[in-house]
Design an enzyme around this catalytic site. Structure first.
Site, PDB file in Angstrom:
ATOM      1  N   ASP A  55       0.839  -1.198   0.000  1.00 57.51           N
ATOM      2  CA  ASP A  55       0.000   0.000   0.000  1.00 57.51           C
ATOM      3  C   ASP A  55       0.877   1.252   0.000  1.00 57.51           C
ATOM      4  OD1 ASP A  55      -2.123   1.744   0.264  1.00 57.51           O
ATOM      5  OD2 ASP A  55      -3.130   0.550   1.782  1.00 57.51           O
ATOM      6  N   ASP A  56       0.797   2.033  -1.060  1.00 58.19           N
ATOM      7  CA  ASP A  56       1.534   3.299  -1.158  1.00 58.19           C
ATOM      8  C   ASP A  56       3.048   3.091  -1.275  1.00 58.19           C
ATOM      9  OD1 ASP A  56      -0.931   4.417  -0.786  1.00 58.19           O
ATOM     10  OD2 ASP A  56      -0.386   5.676   0.909  1.00 58.19           O
ATOM     11  N   CYS A  91      -5.515   4.529  -3.613  1.00 59.32           N
ATOM     12  CA  CYS A  91      -5.591   3.083  -3.439  1.00 59.32           C
ATOM     13  C   CYS A  91      -6.882   2.446  -3.930  1.00 59.32           C
ATOM     14  CB  CYS A  91      -5.351   2.709  -1.978  1.00 59.32           C
ATOM     15  SG  CYS A  91      -6.133   3.800  -0.788  1.00 59.32           S
ATOM     16  N   ASP A 339      -0.253  -0.633  -4.988  1.00 59.71           N
ATOM     17  CA  ASP A 339      -1.432  -0.005  -5.590  1.00 59.71           C
ATOM     18  C   ASP A 339      -1.147   1.376  -6.155  1.00 59.71           C
ATOM     19  OD1 ASP A 339      -1.140   1.222  -3.127  1.00 59.71           O
ATOM     20  OD2 ASP A 339      -3.126   0.687  -2.368  1.00 59.71           O
ATOM     21  N   ASN A 340      -0.257   2.132  -5.517  1.00 58.57           N
ATOM     22  CA  ASN A 340       0.135   3.456  -6.020  1.00 58.57           C
ATOM     23  C   ASN A 340       1.435   3.861  -5.350  1.00 58.57           C
ATOM     24  OD1 ASN A 340      -2.478   4.072  -3.984  1.00 58.57           O
ATOM     25  ND2 ASN A 340      -0.607   5.164  -3.447  1.00 58.57           N
TER      26      ASN A 340
END
Length: 599
Positions: A55-56, A91, A339-340
């Site tokens: 995540d991130d 996300c 996700d990003n």
């Protein structure tokens, strides 16, 4: 001999629980356990898929020094993809693109909560039962998932709005999703189970490895998703429950065993880090220079991100240990991605994402699997999360029940010249955004930033025999950005800044401030954006075929032929009427029409 062969084939089908095409029903038996039995290493069956999605995590933290197990076990034994991008630097929309194999403008889940996004809108759109894991199950796969799934899946709606497509699942739910020490899970669509004083990444690993055991015990191929929250910012669940104050996100947290690590780590002081002069467009160009205390905090934040990734790296090693012990590794694709991305201090920014810079949109992708070469880096192709989802479907022989927007990622299996020609066309990626910008950390006065709607085209190709990488952004404010990432990797010199100052857009009357070659490139990038911003299906994969139905132009290199100069210059230019939250196609004109194609 013939009779004996037929009997052996029939026995194999019965043992696999299939229908003669390698397909089982893949459904849960209601208790979260697989219906099949076996050891997960049956010869000749479809490949397994293990996805690890953080995540991130920006591509800058995808290094051997930060994640040694990931590199030793996966990258060194597979393919590392240098150009891999998120469809939305946020996300929830990005994960929906993974689940739906669709560009964000097609699924229209564009935020983390209502009215423009989140789990409730996903349900209202009718997407449940029509997702990538549902299609994998229909193709005979057992499917499992643990960790973060989607924002706005909460302790209040997790039972009434159940997740589809998994034999068993442990979903992190709000408001506990980002609380590193108080994670709350909905187990098999049940009510939330809160784990006090338990480190979130560790329990995701524990639960995920248990699902992997279940998957390995079956004769069916499997998909197992591991989705830890690291290195996302920490959000205290008690504060979120109280509803007090603004959105507040702080330094990621880590277990005590990692206290000693990265004590001297600092953010790289690149050209874009806290520059003396403001940069960018819209709200970014209004940001003040960071003071010394703020910079020290950003370094501390960065160290927290690195430490939170250590438990993820340990999990990677545990996954490989289990696959090897079961004899299943040779028939399993293991994928690592995020996700990003995430930014810290670049262009004077507080911690956060939601912009179109490389640190926001470029994420890791490494794949190891059967038949893939070891230890190579793909520097040529350009892919996104939509393509990763399509690759899972293709590996599994699964079919969605609607048109999808992805292409299979080149796994470098030596599939021949035809496949290589197809892969060579995919050198573009589209990132989109239609909601407020988000800033994080304790130095933020207000979490949200207005006028943050844009379309970004990322192209990696050749022009005049030289490699080029362009990042082209069209903003709702009327401003545009163009960066040549070969000469300007940190995006500090916007080639189109003079046009923004003169208000020349969208007419592209630029002869007095732009050289002729830049204008030629600009016309072509804008035409590609014109097609991609409303693309669907194959037009997302091969946008040049939309522009040139004859098939004679497939890349930017082809399109730069001077015979097409007048055509590209005459095409209408992409623009927004004004800034407004949510995907508003009526504000993003013109839309592509087939009569605009080259004749």
């Amino acid at each position: 001999m013939l009779i004996r062969t037929v009997l052996l084939c029939l026995l194999s089908l019965v043992a696999a629980g299939g229908d003669g095409n390698g397909n089982g029903n893949g459904k849960s038996n209601g208790n979260g356990k697989s219906n099949g039995k076996g050891h997960g290493k049956q010869p000749g069956r479809k490949p397994n898929i293990v996805l690890i999605i953080t995540d991130d995590q920006d591509a800058g933290t995808h290094t051997r020094e930060i994640m040694p197990r990931l590199f030793d076990r996966l990258v060194d034994n597979g393919v590392n993809y240098e150009n891999f991008f998120t469809p939305v630097s946020l996300c929830c929309p990005s994960r929906v693109s993974l689940l739906r194999t669709q560009a964000a403008h097609n699924h229209n889940i564009t935020n983390v909560e209502l009215p423009h996004g989140g789990w409730v809108k996903f349900n209202n759109a009718g997407y449940v039962n029509h997702t990538m894991p549902d299609f994998l199950q229909a193709a005979g796969y057992n499917t499992y998932y643990v960790g973060k799934y989607m924002n706005d899946q909460t302790d209040k709606n997790c039972v009434d709005l159940p997740v589809s497509g998994f034999n068993a699942s442990d979903m992190l739910v709000d408001p506990y999703t980002y609380d590193y020490w108080k994670p709350g899970f909905s187990v098999n669509n049940g009510p939330v189970e809160i784990h006090e004083n338990t480190y979130s990444n560790d329990i995701v690993a524990q639960k995920g490895l248990a699902h992997l055991d279940s998957a390995l015990a079956s004769d069916r191929p499997f998909f197992v998703g591991f989705a830890p929250i690291g290195p996302h910012s920490y959000m205290n669940s008690t504060l979120r429950l109280s509803g007090s104050g603004r959105l507040y996100m702080d330094t990621p947290e880590w277990p005590e065993r990692h206290d000693h690590m990265f004590k001297d780590a600092k953010l790289e002081r690149t050209e874009s880090f806290n520059p003396d002069e403001p940069m960018g467009v819209s709200w970014v160009k209004t940001l003040p220079k960071l003071n010394e205390s703020n910079v020290e905090y950003l370094d501390e934040f960065y160290r927290g991100r690195l430490r939170s990734l250590q438990s993820v790296d340990e999990m990677v090693g545990q996954i490989f240990d289990k696959l090897e012990a079961a004899g299943a590794l040779d028939n399993t694709y293991v994928i690592y991605t995020a996700d990003n991305g995430f930014a810290l201090g670049t262009h004077r920014r507080q911690p956060g994402k939601t912009l179109a810079f490389e640190e926001d949109i470029k994420v890791p992708l490494a794949i190891r699997g059967p038949g893939m070469p070891k230890g190579i880096t793909d520097k040529v192709s350009s892919y996104g999360i939509v393509d990763l989802s399509r690759t899972f479907l293709d590996i599994a022989g699964a079919k969605p029940d609607y048109e999808n927007d992805g292409t299979k990622i080149n796994l470098h299996l030596g599939e021949g010249k035809l496949a290589d020609k197809q892969y060579s066309k995919h050198r573009h990626s589209l990132t989109e955004f239609w909601v407020r910008g988000i800033e994080e950390g304790k130095f933020v006065d207000a979490s949200y930033r207005e006028n943050n709607t844009y379309r970004t085209l990322r192209v990696h190709d050749q022009v005049d025999g030289k490699p080029v990488t362009y990042s082209y952004h069209v903003w709702c404010t009327g401003e545009r950005e163009l960066y040549n990432l070969v000469s300007d990797p940190y995006q500090v010199r916007n080639i189109l800044a003079p046009l923004n100052e003169l208000g020349k857009f969208p007419a592209f009357d630029a002869g007095d401030v732009l050289d002729a070659q830049t204008q030629r490139v600009l016309h072509r990038l804008d035409a590609l954006t014109l097609v991609l911003k409303t693309c669907k299906g194959q037009s997302c994969v091969e946008p040049y075929t939309t522009l040139f139905p004859s098939g004679k132009v497939n890349t930017l290199k082809d399109a730069m032929n001077r015979r097409y100069d007048e055509y590209f210059a005459a095409l209408p230019k992409v623009h927004f009427d004004f800034c407004m939250l949510g995907y508003q196609s009526r504000l993003e004109q013109p839309e592509w029409k087939d009569e605009l194609a080259f004749k």
